[in-house]
Design an enzyme around this catalytic site. Sequence first.
Site, PDB file in Angstrom:
ATOM      1  N   HIS A 145       0.842  -1.203   0.000  1.00  0.00           N
ATOM      2  CA  HIS A 145       0.000   0.000   0.000  1.00  0.00           C
ATOM      3  C   HIS A 145       0.876   1.251   0.000  1.00  0.00           C
ATOM      4  CE1 HIS A 145      -3.376  -2.684   1.711  1.00  0.00           C
ATOM      5  NE2 HIS A 145      -3.514  -2.523   0.404  1.00  0.00           N
ATOM      6  N   GLU A 343       0.707  -5.083  10.990  1.00  0.00           N
ATOM      7  CA  GLU A 343       0.286  -3.687  10.876  1.00  0.00           C
ATOM      8  C   GLU A 343       1.161  -2.937  11.873  1.00  0.00           C
ATOM      9  OE1 GLU A 343      -1.808  -2.499   8.747  1.00  0.00           O
ATOM     10  OE2 GLU A 343      -3.248  -4.074   8.259  1.00  0.00           O
TER      11      GLU A 343
END
Length: 397
Positions: A145, A343
């Site tokens: 991303h 994450e």
Amino acid sequence: MSVFGVLTLWAVSAFGQASDTMLQAKIFAANRVERTRVGNSFAIDMVLPDYVVVTAPSNQLEEIKKLGFAYEVLKSRGFPEADKEYHTYAQTNDELDALVKEFPGLVQKVTIGKSLEGRAMNGVRISSSSLQDSLPTAIFVGCHHAREHLSVEVPLRLARHLAANYSKDGRIKGLLDSREVWIVPMVNPDGAEYDISTGSYKWWRKNRKNNGNSTYGVDLNRNYGAYWGGEGSSGSPSSDTYRGTSAFSEPETQAVRDFVRARKHATVLLTFHTFSELILWPWGYRDESISDEKDRNVFETMGKKMATWNHYTPEKSSELYLTSGDTTDWAYDELKIFAFTFELSPSSLGGGGFYPGASVIDPVVKDNIEPALYLIENSKDPYAVVGRSHIDPLGIL
Ligand code: 0X9
Ligand code: ZN
């Protein structure tokens, strides 16, 4: 390839200084003769009565002064000033090249494919063994991303940590003598460059696919080929979770797929994302856990153990939300690789979200060294973490 990309590559070959900040500047040139002289060195973006506009690296603009031209900076590209410690695409490549040069015999460069806009997707193999794909293998990837720039820094700095400590730390030496570590820090270079292309962040997530209806981008973490097209992905090209036209429709996911498939002894994989401080494992596409009890125990044991070092929350991916077509579901589904998503920090939007600033880089890298070493260590036999190795299936030895 974008104009910016062309200029960057040109700057690399002409000056060997890819890491200089890209600037858009006015160069004062009042007539055709002067403009031609400027044009000998630069691609001219625009001609106005008293000046021309060019986009070039800062060091190159300095050179034009020696020819008697004055210039004025209009816009700085790349990371905002306060975040210059983050690596752009060119700087990431420079660092990979530097590692290869500094640690010959330990670090080799690998190019796993090309992005849609033609950027090489580079990485390194770190191992003292010259026999490629013959030892237990751990794979680390970053930046599916675009806006998750910290997910480049962690694998990139992990690479340097491993290489630099080989001769100083017996444990790291032992690991790199008996394992292969592969690190590809920037899976989505087009998106990452686009996100910083104006000098202020664009909050871009996807790659830069032209979807043909004036929308751009496929979510690379919805484009993998396991359970593609299901819950938690969108069929709408304008969506940030657009899955693409088919599984593995994107060159970036094709490159990762082929690269991972070719690593015959890969048993563990870690894909870095930001943010929320989580350690995630399959399944992401459905609520039910992995049905193979032994594998489920390995994921849970590894996930919880790694959480003792970085203090992230360990859970199966679907606890966060359902997604289909992500990297880890595919790697486990097709190749039975123990694949995790981290994450990284911060824990919330309040802590800076995707753009937490440069001060978090060092602590976040430090927090994740031990989990990475643990994965490398256990790449030899992941089942050993539950006391039931392949070599010793009953756990007797
Ligand atoms: O949505 C994603 O692709 C990941 N989160 S992010 O904020 N970095 O975009 C999470 C993927 C993990 N998989 C599942 N939650 N199923
Ligand atoms: Zn992400």
